[in-house]
Design an enzyme around this catalytic site. Structure first.
Site, PDB file in Angstrom:
ATOM      1  N   HIS A  53     -68.988   4.174   9.844  1.00 26.95           N
ATOM      2  CA  HIS A  53     -68.748   2.753  10.411  1.00 26.95           C
ATOM      3  C   HIS A  53     -68.525   1.856   9.119  1.00 26.95           C
ATOM      4  O   HIS A  53     -69.098   2.242   8.094  1.00 26.95           O
ATOM      5  CB  HIS A  53     -69.800   2.401  11.465  1.00 26.95           C
ATOM      6  CG  HIS A  53     -69.905   3.063  12.657  1.00 26.95           C
ATOM      7  ND1 HIS A  53     -70.336   2.795  13.719  1.00 26.95           N
ATOM      8  CD2 HIS A  53     -69.272   4.074  12.840  1.00 26.95           C
ATOM      9  CE1 HIS A  53     -70.260   3.709  14.625  1.00 26.95           C
ATOM     10  NE2 HIS A  53     -69.656   4.443  14.502  1.00 26.95           N
ATOM     11  N   GLU A  55     -70.289  -0.833   8.247  1.00 32.47           N
ATOM     12  CA  GLU A  55     -71.512  -0.954   7.608  1.00 32.47           C
ATOM     13  C   GLU A  55     -72.052  -0.062   6.623  1.00 32.47           C
ATOM     14  O   GLU A  55     -72.338  -0.379   5.487  1.00 32.47           O
ATOM     15  CB  GLU A  55     -72.568  -1.415   8.658  1.00 32.47           C
ATOM     16  CG  GLU A  55     -72.287  -2.532   9.674  1.00 32.47           C
ATOM     17  CD  GLU A  55     -71.685  -2.049  11.105  1.00 32.47           C
ATOM     18  OE1 GLU A  55     -71.875  -2.331  12.032  1.00 32.47           O
ATOM     19  OE2 GLU A  55     -70.632  -1.101  10.727  1.00 32.47           O
ATOM     20  N   ALA A 157     -35.443  -0.693  25.739  1.00 37.34           N
ATOM     21  CA  ALA A 157     -34.233  -0.836  24.931  1.00 37.34           C
ATOM     22  C   ALA A 157     -33.256  -1.152  26.127  1.00 37.34           C
ATOM     23  O   ALA A 157     -32.883  -0.400  26.846  1.00 37.34           O
ATOM     24  CB  ALA A 157     -34.006   0.676  24.444  1.00 37.34           C
ATOM     25  N   TRP A 173     -26.641   5.536  22.837  1.00 36.80           N
ATOM     26  CA  TRP A 173     -27.724   4.999  22.570  1.00 36.80           C
ATOM     27  C   TRP A 173     -27.211   3.412  22.717  1.00 36.80           C
ATOM     28  O   TRP A 173     -26.315   2.955  22.247  1.00 36.80           O
ATOM     29  CB  TRP A 173     -28.178   5.221  20.950  1.00 36.80           C
ATOM     30  CG  TRP A 173     -28.547   6.417  20.663  1.00 36.80           C
ATOM     31  CD1 TRP A 173     -27.488   7.585  20.154  1.00 36.80           C
ATOM     32  CD2 TRP A 173     -29.670   7.154  21.045  1.00 36.80           C
ATOM     33  NE1 TRP A 173     -28.371   8.721  20.134  1.00 36.80           N
ATOM     34  CE2 TRP A 173     -29.651   8.443  20.561  1.00 36.80           C
ATOM     35  CE3 TRP A 173     -30.954   6.403  21.507  1.00 36.80           C
ATOM     36  CZ2 TRP A 173     -30.660   9.555  20.458  1.00 36.80           C
ATOM     37  CZ3 TRP A 173     -31.962   7.648  21.466  1.00 36.80           C
ATOM     38  CH2 TRP A 173     -31.717   9.043  21.161  1.00 36.80           C
ATOM     39  N   ARG A 187     -44.791   4.831  17.723  1.00 30.37           N
ATOM     40  CA  ARG A 187     -45.586   5.875  18.630  1.00 30.37           C
ATOM     41  C   ARG A 187     -46.856   6.402  17.998  1.00 30.37           C
ATOM     42  O   ARG A 187     -47.866   6.582  18.781  1.00 30.37           O
ATOM     43  CB  ARG A 187     -44.616   6.992  18.928  1.00 30.37           C
ATOM     44  CG  ARG A 187     -43.607   6.530  20.042  1.00 30.37           C
ATOM     45  CD  ARG A 187     -42.506   7.789  20.189  1.00 30.37           C
ATOM     46  NE  ARG A 187     -41.417   7.360  20.969  1.00 30.37           N
ATOM     47  CZ  ARG A 187     -40.335   8.107  21.079  1.00 30.37           C
ATOM     48  NH1 ARG A 187     -39.932   9.193  20.145  1.00 30.37           N
ATOM     49  NH2 ARG A 187     -39.232   7.717  21.762  1.00 30.37           N
ATOM     50  N   THR A 199     -36.838   9.638  33.813  1.00 27.36           N
ATOM     51  CA  THR A 199     -36.546   9.816  32.248  1.00 27.36           C
ATOM     52  C   THR A 199     -36.421  11.142  31.698  1.00 27.36           C
ATOM     53  O   THR A 199     -35.736  11.465  30.917  1.00 27.36           O
ATOM     54  CB  THR A 199     -37.555   8.814  31.650  1.00 27.36           C
ATOM     55  OG1 THR A 199     -37.688   7.390  31.834  1.00 27.36           O
ATOM     56  CG2 THR A 199     -37.275   8.879  30.000  1.00 27.36           C
ATOM     57  N   ASP A 203     -32.971  12.186  30.211  1.00 26.90           N
ATOM     58  CA  ASP A 203     -32.804  12.180  28.984  1.00 26.90           C
ATOM     59  C   ASP A 203     -33.676  13.456  28.151  1.00 26.90           C
ATOM     60  O   ASP A 203     -33.339  13.797  27.053  1.00 26.90           O
ATOM     61  CB  ASP A 203     -33.617  10.937  28.393  1.00 26.90           C
ATOM     62  CG  ASP A 203     -33.034   9.759  28.798  1.00 26.90           C
ATOM     63  OD1 ASP A 203     -31.817   9.659  29.243  1.00 26.90           O
ATOM     64  OD2 ASP A 203     -33.858   8.559  28.697  1.00 26.90           O
ATOM     65  N   GLU A 297     -42.456   3.769  28.037  1.00 28.80           N
ATOM     66  CA  GLU A 297     -41.058   3.934  27.731  1.00 28.80           C
ATOM     67  C   GLU A 297     -40.146   4.173  28.785  1.00 28.80           C
ATOM     68  O   GLU A 297     -38.820   4.771  28.713  1.00 28.80           O
ATOM     69  CB  GLU A 297     -40.777   5.023  26.613  1.00 28.80           C
ATOM     70  CG  GLU A 297     -41.534   4.701  25.425  1.00 28.80           C
ATOM     71  CD  GLU A 297     -40.923   5.443  24.144  1.00 28.80           C
ATOM     72  OE1 GLU A 297     -39.760   5.236  24.061  1.00 28.80           O
ATOM     73  OE2 GLU A 297     -41.656   5.793  23.206  1.00 28.80           O
ATOM     74  N   ARG A 301     -37.770   1.916  37.126  1.00 28.36           N
ATOM     75  CA  ARG A 301     -39.065   1.937  38.276  1.00 28.36           C
ATOM     76  C   ARG A 301     -40.289   1.966  38.040  1.00 28.36           C
ATOM     77  O   ARG A 301     -41.057   1.272  38.648  1.00 28.36           O
ATOM     78  CB  ARG A 301     -38.392   3.292  39.181  1.00 28.36           C
ATOM     79  CG  ARG A 301     -37.344   3.175  40.141  1.00 28.36           C
ATOM     80  CD  ARG A 301     -37.171   4.356  41.134  1.00 28.36           C
ATOM     81  NE  ARG A 301     -35.769   4.355  41.913  1.00 28.36           N
ATOM     82  CZ  ARG A 301     -34.644   4.905  41.442  1.00 28.36           C
ATOM     83  NH1 ARG A 301     -34.805   5.519  40.166  1.00 28.36           N
ATOM     84  NH2 ARG A 301     -33.597   4.853  42.035  1.00 28.36           N
TER      85      ARG A 301
END
Length: 367
Positions: A53, A55, A157, A173, A187, A199, A203, A297, A301
């Site tokens: 940590h 400290e 995007a 794109w 990411r 997606t 994709d 991403e 919906r």
């Protein structure tokens, strides 16, 4: 010690803490500075979960004895055993006479304990110096600890008119290579990347840097009927990064059993809500698995449902100077009934990325 000097030392501690931005989860970001007289004799910050940590690093890095010195630390020192020993023990053993703490620790395991332990040991403790800045720094950790929910950032995007695909479903794109490169870099700063089943089917993403051998970033698919193809890139690369699928009782038991037999795939089955995965329940389950900071991403919906449920904390909109028209809006869902109910943003920042504009903002808690 003058207040202006105290603030200077605490701001240095905050600057140190930011060096590990989004690298310490599920722990907070913390920085510490040790001062003797007017000289800084030690400083440090927490680099990652399981490491020393702030400290402890500051005490170890002290150029001369810490006895009689003053510590400035951005968060209440821990007084319990986790992956490391209590920081309070080390502070007391070092002979530090006073500790300035920016803000208390919201973690119920430690909240108030660290402060009490130090005071009971005769150390003077002051709490609140640069407190607002310290809480801002750890806003994601604070939400995770207090609400047992991850901090949710939506990345989109889209075209200038808010579309994510053309009439023929093409979406690659919309934005520039520079914008895509920045997203790949972003990411790694998140615990999890979330997409919807549409997606995946359209994709077939990897959701990781294909050049890296492995990643600890959890990839999450919201898939009420378990439509994800067995030969999808996400399934095929499951040994590079964990894959978590949120599904419902509407999914095929046979397909679920087949996926469960595969290494590095975790399936979370829930009761459906209007035929969909209950997103708040899923987010709670992801938090229980250590996800503090999630990047969503899309698609439209999923983002719309998160917005409708007021489950989004921050947005990243990459806007391309193109006009597509038609359907395929970047945000769908029920939407606001009237303008007063619209999601409002604050702390808005804009910058040019290649030929695109990045708009970043936080969702106002008051709506």
């Amino acid at each position: 010690m003058k207040k202006i000097l105290q603030e200077e030392y605490m701001r240095l501690a905050l600057k140190l803490a930011r060096k590990a931005e989004d690298e310490t989860y599920p722990n907070p970001m913390v920085g510490a500075v040790i001062v003797k007289g007017k000289r800084i004799i030690g400083k440090g910050y927490h680099k990652r979960c399981g490491s020393d940590h702030a400290e402890i690093r500051a005490i170890k890095n002290a150029s001369r004895g810490s006895s009689g010195s003053v510590m400035f630390v951005t968060l209440e020192p821990c007084d319990h055993y986790g992956k490391t020993a209590p920081c309070t023990d080390a502070i007391i053993a070092a002979g530090i006479k006073a500790v300035y703490i920016a803000t208390g620790d919201p973690n119920p395991l430690n909240s108030g304990r660290g402060i009490k332990r130090l005071r009971d040991s005769g150390i003077r403790v002051d709490v609140g110096l640069c407190g607002a800045e310290a809480r801002e720094l750890n806003r994601k950790y604070i939400k995770f600890i207090t609400k047992r929910l991850p901090y949710v950032t939506v990345k989109l995007a889209q075209s200038l008119d808010g579309k994510i695909a053309a009439r023929d479903y093409s979406s690659k794109w919309i934005t520039s290579p520079e914008a895509r490169k920045l997203v790949k870099k972003m990411r790694s700063k998140f615990n999890a990347i979330m997409v919807g089943s549409n997606t995946v089917s359209k994709d077939d993403p990897f959701l990781l840097d294909e050049k890296r051998r492995s990643s600890k970033v959890m990839r999450v698919v919201v898939d009420s009927r378990l439509k994800i193809p067995i030969d999808s890139n996400l399934v095929k690369t499951r040994n590079k990064a964990p894959l978590v699928i949120g599904t419902t009782e509407l999914a095929s038991r046979n397909k679920e059993a087949r996926l469960r037999k595969m290494d590095n795939i975790d399936i979370i089955r829930m009761g459906s809500k209007e035929g969909r995965v209950p997103l708040k329940t899923l987010l709670k389950s992801l938090a229980a698995r250590g996800a503090v900071n999630i990047l969503v991403e899309g698609g439209g919906r999923l983002v719309g449902s998160l917005m409708d449920g007021r489950l989004v904390d921050e947005v990243l909109f990459f806007i391309s100077p193109k006009i597509i028209g038609g359907s395929f809006s970047s945000i769908m869902g029920r939407g606001a009934a009237n303008i007063r109910e619209a999601v409002r943003l604050e702390n808005i920042k804009m910058r040019k990325i290649g030929g695109d504009i990045l708009v970043r903002g936080r969702v106002c808690s008051r709506g």
